[in-house]
Write an enzyme that holds these catalytic residues in place. Sequence first.
Site, PDB file in Angstrom:
ATOM      1  N   SER A 121      21.274 -16.387 -26.672  1.00  0.00           N
ATOM      2  CA  SER A 121      21.808 -17.737 -26.917  1.00  0.00           C
ATOM      3  C   SER A 121      23.232 -17.695 -27.445  1.00  0.00           C
ATOM      4  O   SER A 121      23.670 -16.705 -28.039  1.00  0.00           O
ATOM      5  CB  SER A 121      20.928 -18.471 -27.928  1.00  0.00           C
ATOM      6  OG  SER A 121      19.592 -18.480 -27.522  1.00  0.00           O
TER       7      SER A 121
HETATM    8  N1  SAH Z   1      16.165 -14.692 -29.084  1.00  0.00           N
HETATM    9  C1  SAH Z   1      16.775 -13.979 -27.975  1.00  0.00           C
HETATM   10  C2  SAH Z   1      17.051 -14.905 -26.800  1.00  0.00           C
HETATM   11  C3  SAH Z   1      15.951 -14.807 -25.910  1.00  0.00           C
HETATM   12  S1  SAH Z   1      15.916 -15.685 -24.407  1.00  0.00           S
HETATM   13  C4  SAH Z   1      18.017 -13.237 -28.380  1.00  0.00           C
HETATM   14  O1  SAH Z   1      18.464 -13.384 -29.521  1.00  0.00           O
HETATM   15  O2  SAH Z   1      18.521 -12.475 -27.557  1.00  0.00           O
HETATM   16  C5  SAH Z   1      14.184 -16.064 -24.436  1.00  0.00           C
HETATM   17  C6  SAH Z   1      13.259 -14.891 -24.340  1.00  0.00           C
HETATM   18  O3  SAH Z   1      11.936 -15.412 -24.429  1.00  0.00           O
HETATM   19  C7  SAH Z   1      13.344 -14.134 -23.030  1.00  0.00           C
HETATM   20  O4  SAH Z   1      13.601 -12.788 -23.288  1.00  0.00           O
HETATM   21  C8  SAH Z   1      11.950 -14.337 -22.421  1.00  0.00           C
HETATM   22  O5  SAH Z   1      11.495 -13.239 -21.690  1.00  0.00           O
HETATM   23  C9  SAH Z   1      11.095 -14.599 -23.652  1.00  0.00           C
HETATM   24  N2  SAH Z   1       9.832 -15.314 -23.411  1.00  0.00           N
HETATM   25  C10 SAH Z   1       9.579 -16.292 -22.522  1.00  0.00           C
HETATM   26  N3  SAH Z   1       8.288 -16.676 -22.603  1.00  0.00           N
HETATM   27  C11 SAH Z   1       7.718 -15.928 -23.591  1.00  0.00           C
HETATM   28  C12 SAH Z   1       6.394 -15.857 -24.143  1.00  0.00           C
HETATM   29  N4  SAH Z   1       5.388 -16.612 -23.689  1.00  0.00           N
HETATM   30  N5  SAH Z   1       6.171 -14.975 -25.144  1.00  0.00           N
HETATM   31  C13 SAH Z   1       7.173 -14.169 -25.612  1.00  0.00           C
HETATM   32  N6  SAH Z   1       8.428 -14.193 -25.108  1.00  0.00           N
HETATM   33  C14 SAH Z   1       8.703 -15.054 -24.125  1.00  0.00           C
END
Ligand code: SAH
Length: 227
Positions: free
Chosen positions: A78
Amino acid sequence: MDFHWLFILVFILFSQEDPFKEERHEMVKNQLERRGIESTSVLNAMRSVKRHLFVPPQSQKHAYKDSPLPIGYGQTISQPYIVAYMTEIIDPQPDFKVLEIGTGSGYQAAVLGKLVKEVYTIEIVEELGNAAASRLKSTGYDNVKTKVADGYFGWEEHAPFDAIVVTAAAEFIPPPLIKQLKNGGKMIIPVGSPFMTQMLTLVEKKGGKPITKTLFPVRFVPFTRED
Ligand code: SAH
């Protein structure tokens, strides 16, 4: 000995140790403070976590820009402002135990790790989860525990949590997460259809019930489920 050269050598050594320090401080000033992030501890955490270590090598030079960045597998880290905002709104305290859903690069977890006692973070994409785990280990975030799983179910074993940060857009707030949130605790989560604008939503648990407040429109990658 020519002190001029010695000075240059020392300067090079120090500047290589943290080549993005200046950019990171500028990011905090221009993108966060100017837009109203006020918490000193959150600003300090954003000043100290080396965001460039959480993005792919070819994106390092863009790490402190005012935007999200791709981290592989169709996922993104993000925008710094969104990370700071979501961190500030849960009002992190040093004795907190926080759950994050969507580890991605591990950056948000690292920022939380600077502020609270324990962070539990879950990622559904195995490769991302494993890469983030080793990155967090090598950068010294020992209070961040990672797991590869479907975050929909939370992390029962370590519940209840003082706060929950969800960094993928869900169509509805997963009931297990509400259950695992402490009474009086806060959850921040983007809610809405995938691939469209979602509403960043603050959930406060009061008397066992979730009280929700929509904040502003955001764009997150979708919250996915295991087939
Ligand atoms: N917080 C992260 C941004 C992540 S983007 C950072 O600081 O880099 C969102 C992430 O959520 C992605 O990597 C995606 O694979 C994950 N995601 C999506 N659905 C999910 C679920 N049901 N359980 C765990 N992770 C999930």
